[in-house]
Design a protein around this motif. Structure first.
Motif, PDB file in Angstrom:
ATOM      1  N   ALA A  45       8.289  15.355  20.031  1.00  0.00           N
ATOM      2  CA  ALA A  45       7.360  16.458  19.754  1.00  0.00           C
ATOM      3  C   ALA A  45       7.643  17.112  18.415  1.00  0.00           C
ATOM      4  CB  ALA A  45       7.433  17.485  20.878  1.00  0.00           C
ATOM      5  N   TYR A  46       8.878  17.135  17.980  1.00  0.00           N
ATOM      6  CA  TYR A  46       9.211  17.741  16.694  1.00  0.00           C
ATOM      7  C   TYR A  46       8.582  16.976  15.528  1.00  0.00           C
ATOM      8  CZ  TYR A  46      12.669  20.605  19.091  1.00  0.00           C
ATOM      9  OH  TYR A  46      13.269  21.481  19.925  1.00  0.00           O
ATOM     10  N   ASN A  47       8.162  15.758  15.758  1.00  0.00           N
ATOM     11  CA  ASN A  47       7.561  14.941  14.704  1.00  0.00           C
ATOM     12  C   ASN A  47       6.038  15.050  14.655  1.00  0.00           C
ATOM     13  OD1 ASN A  47       9.739  13.278  13.354  1.00  0.00           O
ATOM     14  ND2 ASN A  47      10.219  13.054  15.509  1.00  0.00           N
TER      15      ASN A  47
ATOM     16  N   GLU B  15       0.854  -1.185   0.000  1.00  0.00           N
ATOM     17  CA  GLU B  15       0.000   0.000   0.000  1.00  0.00           C
ATOM     18  C   GLU B  15       0.887   1.230   0.000  1.00  0.00           C
ATOM     19  OE1 GLU B  15      -3.633   0.359   2.340  1.00  0.00           O
ATOM     20  OE2 GLU B  15      -3.171  -1.626   3.128  1.00  0.00           O
ATOM     21  N   LYS B  16       0.495   2.214  -0.781  1.00  0.00           N
ATOM     22  CA  LYS B  16       1.293   3.430  -0.857  1.00  0.00           C
ATOM     23  C   LYS B  16       1.011   4.313   0.348  1.00  0.00           C
ATOM     24  CE  LYS B  16       1.719   3.502  -5.824  1.00  0.00           C
ATOM     25  NZ  LYS B  16       1.556   4.261  -7.048  1.00  0.00           N
ATOM     26  N   GLN B  17       2.077   4.892   0.861  1.00  0.00           N
ATOM     27  CA  GLN B  17       1.970   5.818   1.972  1.00  0.00           C
ATOM     28  C   GLN B  17       2.722   7.081   1.556  1.00  0.00           C
ATOM     29  OE1 GLN B  17       4.086   4.673   5.537  1.00  0.00           O
ATOM     30  NE2 GLN B  17       2.611   5.709   6.829  1.00  0.00           N
ATOM     31  N   LYS B  18       2.178   8.234   1.894  1.00  0.00           N
ATOM     32  CA  LYS B  18       2.850   9.469   1.538  1.00  0.00           C
ATOM     33  C   LYS B  18       4.244   9.479   2.149  1.00  0.00           C
ATOM     34  CE  LYS B  18      -1.048  12.551   0.849  1.00  0.00           C
ATOM     35  NZ  LYS B  18      -1.677  13.813   1.258  1.00  0.00           N
ATOM     36  N   LEU B  19       5.202   9.977   1.385  1.00  0.00           N
ATOM     37  CA  LEU B  19       6.592  10.007   1.822  1.00  0.00           C
ATOM     38  C   LEU B  19       6.738  10.750   3.146  1.00  0.00           C
ATOM     39  CD1 LEU B  19       9.494   9.241   1.184  1.00  0.00           C
ATOM     40  CD2 LEU B  19       9.698  11.357  -0.126  1.00  0.00           C
TER      41      LEU B  19
ATOM     42  N   TRP C 267       4.637  10.961   5.671  1.00  0.00           N
ATOM     43  CA  TRP C 267       4.217  10.131   6.797  1.00  0.00           C
ATOM     44  C   TRP C 267       5.146   8.947   6.993  1.00  0.00           C
ATOM     45  CZ3 TRP C 267       1.831  13.289   9.429  1.00  0.00           C
ATOM     46  CH2 TRP C 267       0.893  14.157   8.905  1.00  0.00           C
ATOM     47  N   LYS C 268       5.702   8.442   5.904  1.00  0.00           N
ATOM     48  CA  LYS C 268       6.648   7.337   6.001  1.00  0.00           C
ATOM     49  C   LYS C 268       7.893   7.789   6.759  1.00  0.00           C
ATOM     50  CE  LYS C 268       8.619   3.707   3.169  1.00  0.00           C
ATOM     51  NZ  LYS C 268       8.714   3.140   1.833  1.00  0.00           N
ATOM     52  N   ARG C 269       8.401   8.975   6.419  1.00  0.00           N
ATOM     53  CA  ARG C 269       9.571   9.512   7.122  1.00  0.00           C
ATOM     54  C   ARG C 269       9.266   9.787   8.586  1.00  0.00           C
ATOM     55  NH1 ARG C 269      11.575  13.746   2.536  1.00  0.00           N
ATOM     56  NH2 ARG C 269      12.640  12.221   1.228  1.00  0.00           N
ATOM     57  N   THR C 270       8.096  10.340   8.855  1.00  0.00           N
ATOM     58  CA  THR C 270       7.716  10.614  10.244  1.00  0.00           C
ATOM     59  C   THR C 270       7.667   9.324  11.055  1.00  0.00           C
ATOM     60  OG1 THR C 270       6.443  12.561   9.585  1.00  0.00           O
ATOM     61  CG2 THR C 270       5.922  11.596  11.725  1.00  0.00           C
ATOM     62  N   THR C 271       7.073   8.284  10.490  1.00  0.00           N
ATOM     63  CA  THR C 271       7.000   6.993  11.176  1.00  0.00           C
ATOM     64  C   THR C 271       8.392   6.437  11.440  1.00  0.00           C
ATOM     65  OG1 THR C 271       4.858   6.514  10.179  1.00  0.00           O
ATOM     66  CG2 THR C 271       6.111   4.633  11.014  1.00  0.00           C
ATOM     67  N   GLU C 272       9.269   6.536  10.457  1.00  0.00           N
ATOM     68  CA  GLU C 272      10.644   6.050  10.630  1.00  0.00           C
ATOM     69  C   GLU C 272      11.385   6.854  11.697  1.00  0.00           C
ATOM     70  OE1 GLU C 272      12.275   6.241   6.700  1.00  0.00           O
ATOM     71  OE2 GLU C 272      11.123   4.503   6.010  1.00  0.00           O
ATOM     72  N   ASN C 273      11.204   8.189  11.697  1.00  0.00           N
ATOM     73  CA  ASN C 273      11.849   9.039  12.704  1.00  0.00           C
ATOM     74  C   ASN C 273      11.384   8.683  14.111  1.00  0.00           C
ATOM     75  OD1 ASN C 273      13.296  10.455  10.790  1.00  0.00           O
ATOM     76  ND2 ASN C 273      11.858  12.170  10.707  1.00  0.00           N
TER      77      ASN C 273
END
Length: 111
Positions: free
Chosen positions: A106-108, A73-77, A79-85
């Motif tokens: 909190a920065y995320n 499933e495609k996820q917006k880049l 949100w993908k980066r935020t999840t990884e962070n």
């Protein structure tokens, strides 16, 4: 006496962050809105509800087939980066003091 760092028990998303799972129920809200539009609104007859559920079963089977075929499933880049962070920060929690740790999380947060 030596103090040991414990994982936060009050944060109910700690385990979700570790495993990279969803942090919100937006997916469920989206499904509910789509299902409501599909069956024709609020307070529909039981028959319309059954028809809508049958269509949903068909869509679920299609999604399972896509997943089994390796289609993700495609996820917006963003949100993908935020999840990884967040996953990285939560995984490294034991290496930090609590205040810098919470600030880094909190920065995320994006409203």
């Amino acid at each position: 006496m030596r103090r040991t760092r414990r994982t936060p028990k009050l944060w109910n998303l700690y385990e979700a962050a570790i495993h990279g799972l969803a942090r919100t129920n937006n997916g469920l809200e989206g499904w509910h809105n789509g299902f409501q539009k599909q069956v024709g609104g609020h307070h529909v007859s039981i028959w319309k509800m059954f028809e809508g559920l049958q269509r949903e079963v068909g869509l679920a089977k299609l999604k399972v087939a896509h997943i089994e075929a390796g289609k993700e499933e495609k996820q917006k880049l963003k949100w993908k980066r935020t999840t990884e962070n967040i996953k990285t920060k939560v995984t490294n929690y034991s290496n930090q003091d609590i205040i810098p740790y919470l600030k880094s999380l909190a920065y995320n947060i994006d409203f």
